[in-house]
Design a protein around this motif. Sequence first.
Motif, mmCIF file in Angstrom:
data_model
loop_
_atom_site.group_PDB
_atom_site.id
_atom_site.type_symbol
_atom_site.label_atom_id
_atom_site.label_comp_id
_atom_site.label_asym_id
_atom_site.label_seq_id
_atom_site.Cartn_x
_atom_site.Cartn_y
_atom_site.Cartn_z
ATOM 1 N N PRO A 1 0.606 -1.209 0.052
ATOM 2 C CA PRO A 1 0.080 0.044 0.064
ATOM 3 C C PRO A 1 0.814 1.236 -0.062
ATOM 4 C CG PRO A 1 -0.955 -1.499 1.555
ATOM 5 C CD PRO A 1 0.625 -1.967 0.937
ATOM 6 N N SER A 2 1.994 1.181 0.704
ATOM 7 C CA SER A 2 2.962 2.680 0.637
ATOM 8 C C SER A 2 3.345 2.916 -0.850
ATOM 9 C CB SER A 2 4.057 2.188 1.486
ATOM 10 O OG SER A 2 4.834 1.207 0.807
ATOM 11 N N PHE B 1 -0.012 4.904 -1.673
ATOM 12 C CA PHE B 1 -0.744 5.975 -1.098
ATOM 13 C C PHE B 1 0.342 6.728 -0.454
ATOM 14 C CE2 PHE B 1 -3.920 2.415 -0.868
ATOM 15 C CZ PHE B 1 -4.794 3.160 -1.784
ATOM 16 N N SER B 2 1.269 6.373 -0.227
ATOM 17 C CA SER B 2 2.582 7.289 0.326
ATOM 18 C C SER B 2 2.915 8.624 -0.343
ATOM 19 C CB SER B 2 3.822 6.666 0.586
ATOM 20 O OG SER B 2 4.463 6.437 -0.620
ATOM 21 N N LYS B 3 3.134 9.714 0.380
ATOM 22 C CA LYS B 3 3.339 10.993 -0.279
ATOM 23 C C LYS B 3 4.616 10.633 -1.061
ATOM 24 C CE LYS B 3 3.713 15.716 0.921
ATOM 25 N NZ LYS B 3 3.635 16.804 1.834
ATOM 26 N N LYS C 1 3.712 9.098 -4.240
ATOM 27 C CA LYS C 1 2.832 10.265 -5.143
ATOM 28 C C LYS C 1 3.764 10.884 -5.912
ATOM 29 C CE LYS C 1 -1.706 9.525 -2.805
ATOM 30 N NZ LYS C 1 -2.536 10.102 -2.038
#
Length: 228
Positions: A132-133, A136-138, A141
Amino acid sequence: MRSKFFIGALLLLLSVSAAYAQDYLKGKVIDSGTDKGLSDVFIKNVTKNKITISEADGKFEIQGSVGNLLIFSSSGYLSDTLVVIDAQSLNIRLKVNPALLKEVNINSSKSFDPHTEYPEIYTKSKVYILSPSTIFSKEAKNARRLKKYFAQEEKEREIDRAFSIAYVSSLIPIRGNELQTFMAMYRPTYDFIQRTSGPTLAAYINDSYIRYKALTPEQRKQSSLTGQ
């Protein structure tokens, strides 16, 4: 067994905490004339060799600390260089480039290759369903935004190589700021360059110059400002 698990979990927590404990600089990049936030401004911390681009509202966050040298650059604006003397929120005001000529933002060197200089961006931009990181992690992205930015800059460089000042000035009799205005007004698209041969590009430049000469000075000014 439980103690080993506890120690392992603790070490993992400490390593994650240490990673997030790194210093970061935050701020906002705005247009000096309108005070509007500027998106996709390329920001490089020269000292630490870290990069990012500003968000849609002009806000940014980049790894760094007091004493670091930052460079801010964006198409159509004069680049700004800052030595950080205060780690408080940074407000960067970029001035419009009076030349109005499309510029390559990342690096003036035509041999610049983001794949070689920033391989971590391409690694961090990958998405793994079971991680998931990576979705979804900043950091992930931001890496994907930079990857997209690099792809666009590579296209712009290809346009620059074909539609160069040297080539354009060899075909039409204008120089200096007027030549820059002409090139800003009639800069071709990447798709056009891809499907265009040398003679076709020359014809496009000559035809564009005929249209340019038919404009009044005021029309040329307005067209260069609107990009039409």
